[in-house]
Design an enzyme around this catalytic site. Sequence first.
Site, PDB file in Angstrom:
ATOM      1  N   ASP A  28       0.823  -1.211   0.000  1.00 51.64           N
ATOM      2  CA  ASP A  28       0.000   0.000   0.000  1.00 51.64           C
ATOM      3  C   ASP A  28       0.860   1.265   0.000  1.00 51.64           C
ATOM      4  O   ASP A  28       1.972   1.267   0.534  1.00 51.64           O
ATOM      5  CB  ASP A  28      -0.908  -0.028   1.241  1.00 51.64           C
ATOM      6  CG  ASP A  28      -2.094   0.914   1.118  1.00 51.64           C
ATOM      7  OD1 ASP A  28      -2.318   1.457   0.017  1.00 51.64           O
ATOM      8  OD2 ASP A  28      -2.789   1.098   2.120  1.00 51.64           O
ATOM      9  N   ASN A  76     -10.384  -2.776  -6.520  1.00 45.83           N
ATOM     10  CA  ASN A  76      -9.532  -1.928  -7.365  1.00 45.83           C
ATOM     11  C   ASN A  76     -10.097  -1.713  -8.770  1.00 45.83           C
ATOM     12  O   ASN A  76      -9.709  -0.771  -9.463  1.00 45.83           O
ATOM     13  CB  ASN A  76      -8.105  -2.487  -7.459  1.00 45.83           C
ATOM     14  CG  ASN A  76      -7.290  -2.305  -6.198  1.00 45.83           C
ATOM     15  OD1 ASN A  76      -6.371  -3.066  -5.914  1.00 45.83           O
ATOM     16  ND2 ASN A  76      -7.620  -1.294  -5.405  1.00 45.83           N
TER      17      ASN A  76
HETATM   18  C1  FPP Z   1      -1.839   0.169  -3.403  1.00 47.11           C
HETATM   19  O1  FPP Z   1      -1.337   1.478  -3.443  1.00 47.11           O
HETATM   20  C2  FPP Z   1      -1.288  -0.635  -4.483  1.00 47.11           C
HETATM   21  C3  FPP Z   1      -2.007  -1.198  -5.481  1.00 47.11           C
HETATM   22  C4  FPP Z   1      -3.462  -1.074  -5.590  1.00 47.11           C
HETATM   23  C5  FPP Z   1      -1.376  -1.964  -6.558  1.00 47.11           C
HETATM   24  C6  FPP Z   1      -0.144  -2.724  -6.190  1.00 47.11           C
HETATM   25  C7  FPP Z   1       0.686  -2.840  -7.405  1.00 47.11           C
HETATM   26  C8  FPP Z   1       2.044  -2.804  -7.439  1.00 47.11           C
HETATM   27  C9  FPP Z   1       2.872  -2.777  -6.223  1.00 47.11           C
HETATM   28  C10 FPP Z   1       2.788  -2.770  -8.710  1.00 47.11           C
HETATM   29  C11 FPP Z   1       2.506  -3.820  -9.711  1.00 47.11           C
HETATM   30  C12 FPP Z   1       2.462  -5.204  -9.176  1.00 47.11           C
HETATM   31  C13 FPP Z   1       3.182  -6.232  -9.683  1.00 47.11           C
HETATM   32  C14 FPP Z   1       2.959  -7.593  -9.147  1.00 47.11           C
HETATM   33  C15 FPP Z   1       4.170  -6.054 -10.735  1.00 47.11           C
HETATM   34  P1  FPP Z   1      -2.368   2.667  -3.635  1.00 47.11           P
HETATM   35  O2  FPP Z   1      -2.412   3.023  -5.067  1.00 47.11           O
HETATM   36  O3  FPP Z   1      -3.671   2.291  -3.020  1.00 47.11           O
HETATM   37  O4  FPP Z   1      -1.682   3.793  -2.802  1.00 47.11           O
HETATM   38  P2  FPP Z   1      -2.418   4.948  -2.023  1.00 47.11           P
HETATM   39  O5  FPP Z   1      -3.160   4.287  -0.892  1.00 47.11           O
HETATM   40  O6  FPP Z   1      -1.285   5.779  -1.537  1.00 47.11           O
HETATM   41  O7  FPP Z   1      -3.303   5.644  -2.984  1.00 47.11           O
END
Ligand code: FPP
Length: 256
Positions: A28, A76
């Site tokens: 996250d 998501n």
């Molecule tokens: C949460 O951060 C993260 C995600 C919804 C996606 C996770 C994806 C990756 C780490 C990269 C791609 C994955 C792979 C396996 C190559 P957020 O966007 O919710 O962050 P925020 O809470 O700060 O908005």
Amino acid sequence: MASKSKKTDPLASLDRSALPRHVAVIMDGNGRWAKSKGWRRVRGHEEGAESVRVIVRSCRKLGIDALTLYAFSEENWARPKAEVEALMRLLGRFLKKERQEMLDQGIRLNAIGSIERLPKSTRKLLDQTMADTSQGKDMVLTLALSYGGRQELTQAARRLAADAAAGKLDPESIGEDALAARLYTAGLPEVDLMIRTSGELRVSNFLLWQIAYAEFYFTDTFFPDFREAELARAFQAYADRERRFGQTGDQLGVSG
Ligand code: FPP
């Protein structure tokens, strides 16, 4: 001649006998990391993908048996279309780029969730990479994609009901094992350590059944900054915990 100062490996000092077998990570804070630098959210996901690479390599190096990453939740899908598309592209790029490394390192790729909801091209690449790495014996890397814990439990219940209705299963005989065998994670060890980055203290529908006895590690660090040193801190915290599984310290021959 001035010698180059050697970087110390933060993982080197960990006691290997006190490491978790199965580690799960709620990755996250990508968006907030990017925003804090005045960049687009997608840039955060790109750096997050780099953290994924580092963590996968580090876990493999340490002999961790199973690593499960929450890469995309059912919820998501409600994000802006452009962000969803960018995440799918990033996943595709990751699979192409890491395929050889996974083969070389004996890593078996696995996926859990409603995989059928992924775009066809992503699904194809995922299926191909899973097939290519299926002989990997040293670590299983599970990507949770379009995943939800309640959704997983619901489909397991549906499968139990179908088997009972078909006369293959006596309802009275249904125990924990029967349900666990119908989860996406059937065959994987129980989660020992669950890590969540970015300061949020929630489980967010991740592996609800599987974390029954897991230790939790929360850090304020945003996922793009979660690299070896942070992972080492999480593993050290785990090693310092006393896991009792409901028993007393005396019963288990440990303090407290
Ligand atoms: C949460 O951060 C993260 C995600 C919804 C996606 C996770 C994806 C990756 C780490 C990269 C791609 C994955 C792979 C396996 C190559 P957020 O966007 O919710 O962050 P925020 O809470 O700060 O908005």
